[in-house]
Design a protein around this motif. Structure first.
Motif, short mmCIF file in Angstrom:
data_model
loop_
_atom_site.label_atom_id
_atom_site.label_comp_id
_atom_site.label_asym_id
_atom_site.label_seq_id
_atom_site.Cartn_x
_atom_site.Cartn_y
_atom_site.Cartn_z
N ASN A 105 24.35 71.60 -43.28
CA ASN A 105 23.21 71.49 -44.17
C ASN A 105 22.24 72.61 -43.79
O ASN A 105 21.77 72.66 -42.65
CB ASN A 105 22.57 70.12 -44.02
N ASP A 107 19.24 73.08 -44.64
CA ASP A 107 17.87 72.62 -44.40
C ASP A 107 17.70 72.03 -43.01
O ASP A 107 16.71 72.29 -42.32
CB ASP A 107 17.46 71.59 -45.45
N THR A 108 18.65 71.20 -42.58
CA THR A 108 18.52 70.51 -41.30
C THR A 108 19.30 71.19 -40.17
O THR A 108 19.02 70.94 -39.00
CB THR A 108 19.02 69.06 -41.42
N LYS A 110 22.27 70.47 -39.41
CA LYS A 110 23.27 69.51 -38.92
C LYS A 110 24.55 69.66 -39.72
O LYS A 110 24.55 69.98 -40.90
CB LYS A 110 22.74 68.08 -39.07
#
Length: 157
Positions: A105, A107-108, A110
Motif C-alpha cells: 500500500n 499510503d501506509t 504495509k
C-alpha cells in the motif's frame, strides 16, 4: 458462463469461481474437447475438464505436504485414509494456504493482505457387498483472500 465446463467427481461446477480448486487427492484429470453439450449440458462448447479424486482406500495411511516462502507464504496439505469397519472406509483431507501479497500500500507502506484459504473434505465409502457401494463426500472451503486493487499511477495533466 464459461465455455469450458469443469466437473469434480461427477459434480458439474457451473461457474469459473468454483473451478479455482486446489485439491491434494487427484486421481485423474480428463480433458474432453468440445462441444460436450449432449453429455454435460449447455455452455460446454469449448469442452469439459473432468477431475476425479481418490476414493477412500480402507487401509491406514496418509500424506502431509508443507512449504514456506517469501511474503509469509505457507502451504500445508494433508490426507488421511483409515478403515472404520471391514465395510466402511473414510478419507479426510484438507489444506491451508496463507500469505501476503507481493504489493504494498503506497499510503501506509504495509504489504497488502493476500491469500487466505482453508478447505476440508471428508469422504466415506460403504461396501456391504460386491454388488453395492455407497460413497458420501462432504466439502467445505473458506476463502478470505484479499487481492490488491488497481491503482491509477498516471499524472494529471
Amino acid at each position: 458462463e464459461p465455455a469450458v465446463g469443469v466437473s469434480v467427481d461427477g459434480a458439474f461446477l457451473a461457474t469459473n469461481t468454483g473451478a479455482m480448486i486446489d485439491v491434494i487427492d487427484i486421481e485423474s484429470i480428463e480433458i474432453l474437447r468440445g462441444p460436450q453439450g449432449s453429455l454435460y449440458g449447455r455452455n460446454t462448447i469449448g469442452g469439459t475438464i473432468n477431475i476425479k479424486r481418490t476414493r477412500p482406500t480402507g487401509e491406514f495411511g496418509g500424506k502431509l505436504i508443507g512449504s514456506f516462502g517469501s511474503f509469509d507464504n505457507s502451504e500445508v496439505k494433508g490426507l488421511l485414509n483409515f478403515p472404520v469397519t471391514e465395510n466402511l472406509a473414510v478419507k479426510i483431507a484438507g489444506f491451508s494456504l496463507q500469505g501476503d501479497a507481493h504489493t504494498k500500500n503506497i499510503d501506509t507502506g504495509k504489504r497488502d493482505d493476500g491469500i487466505d484459504k482453508t478447505a476440508f473434505t471428508v469422504s466415506a465409502l460403504y461396501t456391504p457387498s460386491d454388488n453395492f457401494e455407497l460413497q458420501l463426500t462432504f466439502d467445505t472451503m473458506d476463502d478470505n483472500s484479499e487481492y490488491a486493487g488497481s491503482v491509477n499511477l498516471t499524472q494529471p495533466s
